[in-house]
Scaffold this active site. Structure first.
Site, PDB file in Angstrom:
ATOM      1  N   ASP A   1      16.059   1.272  -5.095  1.00 54.75           N
ATOM      2  CA  ASP A   1      15.084   0.171  -4.915  1.00 54.75           C
ATOM      3  C   ASP A   1      15.793  -1.034  -4.286  1.00 54.75           C
ATOM      4  OD1 ASP A   1      14.976  -1.485  -8.196  1.00 54.75           O
ATOM      5  OD2 ASP A   1      16.598  -0.389  -7.218  1.00 54.75           O
TER       6      ASP A   1
ATOM      7  N   ASP B   1      21.924  -1.757  -4.858  1.00 59.69           N
ATOM      8  CA  ASP B   1      21.531  -0.492  -4.240  1.00 59.69           C
ATOM      9  C   ASP B   1      22.081  -0.425  -2.813  1.00 59.69           C
ATOM     10  OD1 ASP B   1      19.137  -1.676  -5.917  1.00 59.69           O
ATOM     11  OD2 ASP B   1      18.894   0.490  -6.038  1.00 59.69           O
TER      12      ASP B   1
ATOM     13  N   ASN C   1      13.107  -3.529  -7.642  1.00 54.40           N
ATOM     14  CA  ASN C   1      13.559  -4.933  -7.539  1.00 54.40           C
ATOM     15  C   ASN C   1      12.530  -5.781  -6.783  1.00 54.40           C
ATOM     16  OD1 ASN C   1      16.165  -4.773  -8.780  1.00 54.40           O
ATOM     17  ND2 ASN C   1      16.848  -3.585  -6.994  1.00 54.40           N
TER      18      ASN C   1
ATOM     19  N   THR D   1      19.052   4.928  -8.569  1.00 52.99           N
ATOM     20  CA  THR D   1      19.576   3.590  -8.895  1.00 52.99           C
ATOM     21  C   THR D   1      18.451   2.554  -9.031  1.00 52.99           C
ATOM     22  OG1 THR D   1      19.880   3.011  -6.573  1.00 52.99           O
ATOM     23  CG2 THR D   1      21.752   4.056  -7.699  1.00 52.99           C
TER      24      THR D   1
ATOM     25  N   PHE E   1      16.661  -3.325 -16.748  1.00 52.17           N
ATOM     26  CA  PHE E   1      15.564  -3.430 -15.783  1.00 52.17           C
ATOM     27  C   PHE E   1      15.008  -2.071 -15.319  1.00 52.17           C
ATOM     28  CE2 PHE E   1      12.890  -5.179 -12.605  1.00 52.17           C
ATOM     29  CZ  PHE E   1      12.938  -4.279 -11.544  1.00 52.17           C
ATOM     30  N   ASN E   2      15.858  -1.138 -14.881  1.00 52.22           N
ATOM     31  CA  ASN E   2      15.362   0.114 -14.295  1.00 52.22           C
ATOM     32  C   ASN E   2      14.498   0.907 -15.272  1.00 52.22           C
ATOM     33  OD1 ASN E   2      16.522  -0.270 -11.797  1.00 52.22           O
ATOM     34  ND2 ASN E   2      18.382   0.864 -12.288  1.00 52.22           N
TER      35      ASN E   2
ATOM     36  N   HIS F   1      26.280  -2.434 -10.666  1.00 50.62           N
ATOM     37  CA  HIS F   1      25.506  -1.435 -11.406  1.00 50.62           C
ATOM     38  C   HIS F   1      25.295  -0.147 -10.600  1.00 50.62           C
ATOM     39  CE1 HIS F   1      24.530  -4.622 -14.279  1.00 50.62           C
ATOM     40  NE2 HIS F   1      24.078  -5.358 -13.297  1.00 50.62           N
ATOM     41  N   ASP F   2      24.690  -0.240  -9.440  1.00 49.72           N
ATOM     42  CA  ASP F   2      24.310   0.967  -8.696  1.00 49.72           C
ATOM     43  C   ASP F   2      25.501   1.693  -8.073  1.00 49.72           C
ATOM     44  OD1 ASP F   2      21.208  -0.607  -7.656  1.00 49.72           O
ATOM     45  OD2 ASP F   2      21.748   0.418  -9.506  1.00 49.72           O
TER      46      ASP F   2
HETATM   47  O1  RIB Z   1      19.792  -3.490 -14.388  1.00 48.63           O
HETATM   48  C1  RIB Z   1      20.410  -3.268 -13.139  1.00 48.63           C
HETATM   49  C2  RIB Z   1      19.520  -2.463 -12.249  1.00 48.63           C
HETATM   50  O2  RIB Z   1      18.329  -3.177 -11.994  1.00 48.63           O
HETATM   51  C3  RIB Z   1      20.148  -2.208 -10.859  1.00 48.63           C
HETATM   52  O3  RIB Z   1      19.718  -0.955 -10.385  1.00 48.63           O
HETATM   53  C4  RIB Z   1      19.586  -3.298 -10.002  1.00 48.63           C
HETATM   54  O4  RIB Z   1      19.435  -2.907  -8.626  1.00 48.63           O
HETATM   55  C5  RIB Z   1      18.223  -3.469 -10.608  1.00 48.63           C
HETATM   56  O5  RIB Z   1      17.374  -2.519  -9.999  1.00 48.63           O
HETATM   57 CA    CA Z   2      18.679  -0.744  -8.230  1.00 48.78          CA
END
Ligand code: RIB
Ligand code: CA
Length: 314
Positions: free
Chosen positions: A12, A17, A41, A125, A166-167, A239-240
């Site tokens: 996203d 990403d 996102n 991701t 979040f994801n 993160h990704d």
């Molecule tokens: O919490 C981090 C995730 O949420 C990552 O994938 C970032 O791109 C957002 O999508």
């Molecule tokens: Ca992401």
């Protein structure tokens, strides 16, 4: 060279990403079959365009398929406060060099799984909506994938809400469907991604590569340093890229084989990942929950891959 890993990156983009896309496009060990983009996102219009913009920055023409424009069931959430209204912080990134490929993300995943039975690795991701839809259409996908590596969840504190990362919050039902599907999955939650961070010194090293790709990645990573102080992280967590590198170099990571489930109903806890590492419930393990990373090696591997854009990495 050993056989390349046939991979689809479902994302996203989204600034981290975007770095994962650059890494996947640079890695000689990966045969990047497609990038699939879902809403997350930012909206699908932006994520499906950003995936192609970042591939234009990478100088690679990889098929990009549009995925879900919204979660499977619940309300839509976005993270434009972190990623900017356009999803890439308004950074100077080329316009797409090619149109979207025809067809949906989930059908692209299903078709690739039939072309590469037992070999296809899916790295997710963003929200798990596209994978959730693919599994709902054809549950046998779970047995055809070599594996899934997902960035998502947290065994303790959430980032988007007190309880949720979040994801997973963006589509809890899809994540729960995936975890119940029997698919071989490794979950890179905040437990590990908050340890996979770049310090300002690491960012300077990346910037010194001097290529447009490295400068973009350095700018993206730099944007995360200050906002992550409140998490007690000493730099900018990637993160990704963490999930992508787990697919490439699992030896850099530690994990536990355990049960994970997603709370989809709680007023305060919707989107929480619940992990059964050793409770009396003794739930049957359904994932590898990634817990740690060799941070120095993670940074070196990330810089090595990005250095390939300037013909500097081996
Ligand atoms: O919490 C981090 C995730 O949420 C990552 O994938 C970032 O791109 C957002 O999508
Ligand atoms: Ca992401």
């Amino acid at each position: 060279m050993e056989r390349r890993i046939p991979m689809i990156l479902d994302c996203d983009p989204g600034i981290d990403d975007a770095v994962a896309i650059l890494l996947a496009a640079a890695a000689p060990e990966i045969e990047l079959l497609a990038v699939t983009a879902a809403a997350g996102n930012v909206g699908l219009e932006h994520t499906s365009r950003n995936a192609r913009r970042v591939l234009a920055l990478a100088g690679r023409q990889v098929p990009v398929y549009a995925g879900a424009s919204r979660p499977m069931f619940g309300p839509q959430v976005t993270a434009d406060a972190v990623h900017g209204a356009d999803g890439l912080l308004g950074l100077p990134v080329p316009e797409p060099a090619f149109p979207l490929s025809q067809g949906t993300a989930w059908d692209a995943i299903l078709q690739a799984s039939k072309r590469y039975p037992g070999e296809l690795v899916l790295v997710v991701t963003g929200p798990m909506t596209d994978l959730g839809i693919a599994l709902a259409k054809d549950p046998s996908l779970a047995g055809r994938l070599a594996g899934v590596v997902a960035m998502g969840g947290a065994s303790d504190f959430g980032n988007d809400t007190p309880a949720a990362e979040f994801n997973i919050l963006a589509d809890p039902e899809a994540a729960e469907l995936v975890l119940r599907s029997g698919v071989r999955i490794a979950m890179c939650g905040l437990d590990v991604t908050h340890k996979a961070y770049f310090t300002r010194e690491d960012i300077r090293r990346l910037e010194a590569l001097g290529t447009p790709q490295a400068r973009f990645a350095a700018a993206v990573i730099e944007s995360g340093v200050d906002i992550h102080r409140r998490y007690g992280v000493e730099g900018s967590p990637m993160h990704d890229p963490c999930a992508l590198l787990y697919a490439l170099r699992p030896d850099l990571f530690t994990q536990v084989h355990c049960w994970a489930g997603v709370e989809c109903k709680g007023r305060l806890t919707r989107g929480r990942t619940v992990i059964d590492a050793y409770s009396d419930a003794k739930r049957t393990p359904n994932c590898h929950w990634v817990t740690g990373v060799d941070r120095a090696a993670f940074v070196e591997e990330t810089i090595r891959l990005l250095a390939r854009y300037g013909g500097q990495g081996e």
